[in-house]
Motif scaffolding. Structure first.
Motif, mmCIF file in Angstrom:
data_model
loop_
_atom_site.group_PDB
_atom_site.id
_atom_site.type_symbol
_atom_site.label_atom_id
_atom_site.label_comp_id
_atom_site.label_asym_id
_atom_site.label_seq_id
_atom_site.Cartn_x
_atom_site.Cartn_y
_atom_site.Cartn_z
ATOM 1 N N GLN B 94 0.824 -1.217 0.000
ATOM 2 C CA GLN B 94 0.000 0.000 0.000
ATOM 3 C C GLN B 94 0.855 1.263 0.000
ATOM 4 O O GLN B 94 0.552 2.228 -0.697
ATOM 5 C CB GLN B 94 -0.944 -0.022 1.206
ATOM 6 N N HIS B 97 2.103 1.753 -3.404
ATOM 7 C CA HIS B 97 1.021 2.269 -4.256
ATOM 8 C C HIS B 97 0.832 3.775 -4.039
ATOM 9 O O HIS B 97 0.734 4.546 -4.999
ATOM 10 C CB HIS B 97 -0.263 1.509 -3.924
ATOM 11 N N TYR B 98 0.833 4.189 -2.782
ATOM 12 C CA TYR B 98 0.673 5.621 -2.482
ATOM 13 C C TYR B 98 1.819 6.433 -3.091
ATOM 14 O O TYR B 98 1.611 7.507 -3.653
ATOM 15 C CB TYR B 98 0.646 5.867 -0.963
ATOM 16 N N ARG B 100 3.612 5.673 -5.640
ATOM 17 C CA ARG B 100 3.462 5.722 -7.107
ATOM 18 C C ARG B 100 2.439 6.786 -7.499
ATOM 19 O O ARG B 100 2.601 7.488 -8.492
ATOM 20 C CB ARG B 100 3.029 4.356 -7.639
#
Lengths: 270, 304
Positions: B94, B97-98, B100
């Motif tokens: 996660q 992902h953040y 990115r």
């Protein structure tokens, strides 16, 4: 890049988590049952080998005519079943585009890094990709079942795969858009599904009421096209790329539902 | 530079006014404390600044931009109170992902994930699911996500609420260390902690700005008050009687068990005589501070 990352993450939710795989397993089981107890008996019936089961019961004398629409018995049966069954899976699979992330607060972490519209539309795109995979998966399963009995007929399913898949994908689009809208309004996926059922019934009753009330007006016939999936009945009579004649209807539904969803996404406190 | 600017900012929930004509201008630099009783509007203000809530009316700018604007991505982050990560993905995935989403490449996002986990001393949590973490660890992970990239402004909403002292210390030390490059705005009910961490304070009550200023007592306050905390089991009555007898002491107020505010004449030297008499009478103390505590100044303990 953000759109791609969000859409990829949405696909990962299905294929990269235990919960996602459980959903896929449940879907495959249900689709297996459909293949074994609906499509297979119907194929045997239409080949005059059996009594036909559910398809014969539902469509009676029209069953033979429908079965010939794609020029391949198995494809025609797949088309018939998928048109009615896949929308339910589309609703179930795409019901949680926003709801639980919003209730949990995860959306707050995401919105520090991307805009509301980017998140909304990217997740919709991710779900559309999932729908494409589901359609491909079910079509491949039907081909595999056909191959067991008749490898030649299974091979005959390949040339028509593209129009079948594209048309089914278009059919599913408004359902995914509907759940995108409802998952912005609901606080859980279950609630979004309940909203969809209630909305469906209320809209259907409303249309029937208006049509009865103004039955002599010329415009009431147009209301038949308001409900998502309104074109499905008509699609049964079409096949191959001809079925794209009705594509403007699901596209129009999708656009309207996405505009509504984006409006609520913009307006809501998150 | 003003990191936060609001003018006539209103936020209503139905008939309830959570923020009421709030005018605020906060500059970049040292950590800023945001305090106020429950329902004062602290979390609502943070939510408006992060773009989670739309203001009902008024102007609000964060780093000169509208909250939620794409120009703020990666520049403003937050540790929202009670927000949880997705329980189905590992913490590391996660955070990557953040990162990115903040515009980092796949490789850079992974490196940054490792960096922030290292900062909060939770590198081992990368492969763990959020549900496997304790409350204190989750708070530190939430802080780690707020530190991804190079934020200029970080909003921390109750960062230490409900967590144990070791985790509190880790978070407090981190904020102190990073405050050279990041402006932190910290909301908390723990005034002792804010007094140690922040240089300025914003006090909200019922959605309105009541006070802004320095966390530390002003020189006038330092010249007129002493705050004394006695050691455990000390005789409060004996101390009060002794302190009152010191020349220059105007009044002695017991704020709580073992805690006293001594009001003295302006510029009177009373600390040394008080300490001398405490030694003579065997009264032990833990803390003697010039000026009143933040709590005393804001809430003006009635005492007994």
């Amino acid at each position: 890049m953000q759109t791609l990352a969000i859409a990829q993450h949405e696909v990962l939710k299905l294929f990269g988590t235990r919960r996602g795989w459980m959903s896929i397993a449940a879907f495959l089981l249900v689709w297996g049952i459909i293949l074994a107890f609906v499509i297979e008996p119907a194929a045997r019936f239409l080949s005059n080998e059996d009594t036909g089961g559910l398809i014969a019961l539902l469509f009676g004398d029209r069953a033979q005519q429908l079965a010939n629409s794609w020029g391949n018995l198995e494809v025609s049966l797949y088309w018939l079943v998928a048109l009615y069954v896949l929308p339910f899976f589309a609703i179930l699979f795409s019901a949680d585009q926003m709801a639980s992330d919003r209730s949990r607060g995860t959306l707050r972490y995401l919105l520090l890094r991307c805009g509301r519209f980017t998140l909304f539309f990217s997740r919709f795109l991710g779900q559309l990709f999932i729908m494409l995979l589901l359609v491909l998966l079910t079509y491949a399963a039907s081909m595999a079942l056909t191959a067991v009995h008749s490898p030649e007929r299974a091979l005959d399913m390949l040339p028509v795969a593209a129009p079948v898949i594209v048309n089914l994908w278009l059919v599913l689009m408004p359902y995914v858009a509907l759940m995108a809208l409802l998952s912005v309004l609901a606080s859980s996926s279950k609630q979004a599904i309940v909203y969809s059922v209630i909305g469906w019934i209320v809209l259907w009753l409303l249309i029937r009421y208006v049509q009865n009330r103004f039955e002599l007006s010329s415009w009431v016939g147009l209301l038949d096209w308001v409900m998502p999936g309104a074109q499905i009945q008509a699609l049964l009579r079409l096949s191959h790329w001809d079925a794209l004649q009705l594509a403007p209807i699901p596209i129009a539904h999708t656009v309207v539902l996405l505009v509504l969803g984006a409006f609520f996404m913009w307006k809501r406190d998150l | 530079m003003s990191v936060v600017f609001t003018e006539n900012l209103d936020k209503r929930f139905g008939s309830v006014k959570a923020l009421n004509k709030l005018d605020l201008s906060l500059d970049a630099g040292e950590p800023i404390a945001l305090i106020g009783p429950n329902g004062a509007g602290k979390t609502t203000l943070f939510s408006v600044l992060c773009g989670y809530l739309r203001p009902s009316s008024g102007t609000v700018k964060v780093l000169g931009e509208q909250p939620g604007s794409s120009a703020l991505i990666g520049r403003v982050t937050s540790m929202p109170q009670d927000a949880l990560m997705d329980p189905h993905f590992s913490v590391g995935r996660q955070l990557t992902h953040y990162a990115r989403l903040q515009g980092l490449s796949k490789k850079a996002a992974k490196l940054d994930k490792d960096r922030v986990l290292d900062i909060v001393q939770l590198s081992e949590a990368s492969t763990m699911k959020p549900e496997a973490l304790s409350h204190g660890m989750r708070k530190r992970i939430a802080l780690a996500q707020a530190l991804l990239g190079k934020p200029e402004l970080v909003l921390l909403d109750e960062p230490t609420a409900g967590i144990d002292p070791p985790n509190v210390k880790i978070i407090r030390d981190l904020v102190s260390e990073l405050s050279d490059s990041i402006t932190f705005i910290v909301s908390s009910h723990n005034l002792d902690e804010l007094e140690r961490l922040c240089k300025s304070v914003v006090y909200l009550e019922q959605g309105e700005l009541k006070q802004t200023g320095s966390v530390n007592a002003q020189s006038d306050d330092q010249d007129t008050f002493l705050t004394v905390r006695l050691a455990a089991n000390s005789d409060d009555n004996a101390f009060a009687a002794m302190a009152k007898a010191v020349p220059g002491v105007h009044s002695v107020t017991r704020l709580a068990q073992g805690d006293f505010r001594i009001h003295c004449d302006h510029h009177a030297v009373v600390d040394e005589p008080i300490l001398a008499r405490m030694r003579e009478e065997g009264i032990k103390y833990r803390q003697l501070v010039r000026g009143r505590s933040l709590e005393d100044r804001l809430y003006g303990g009635a005492g007994s």
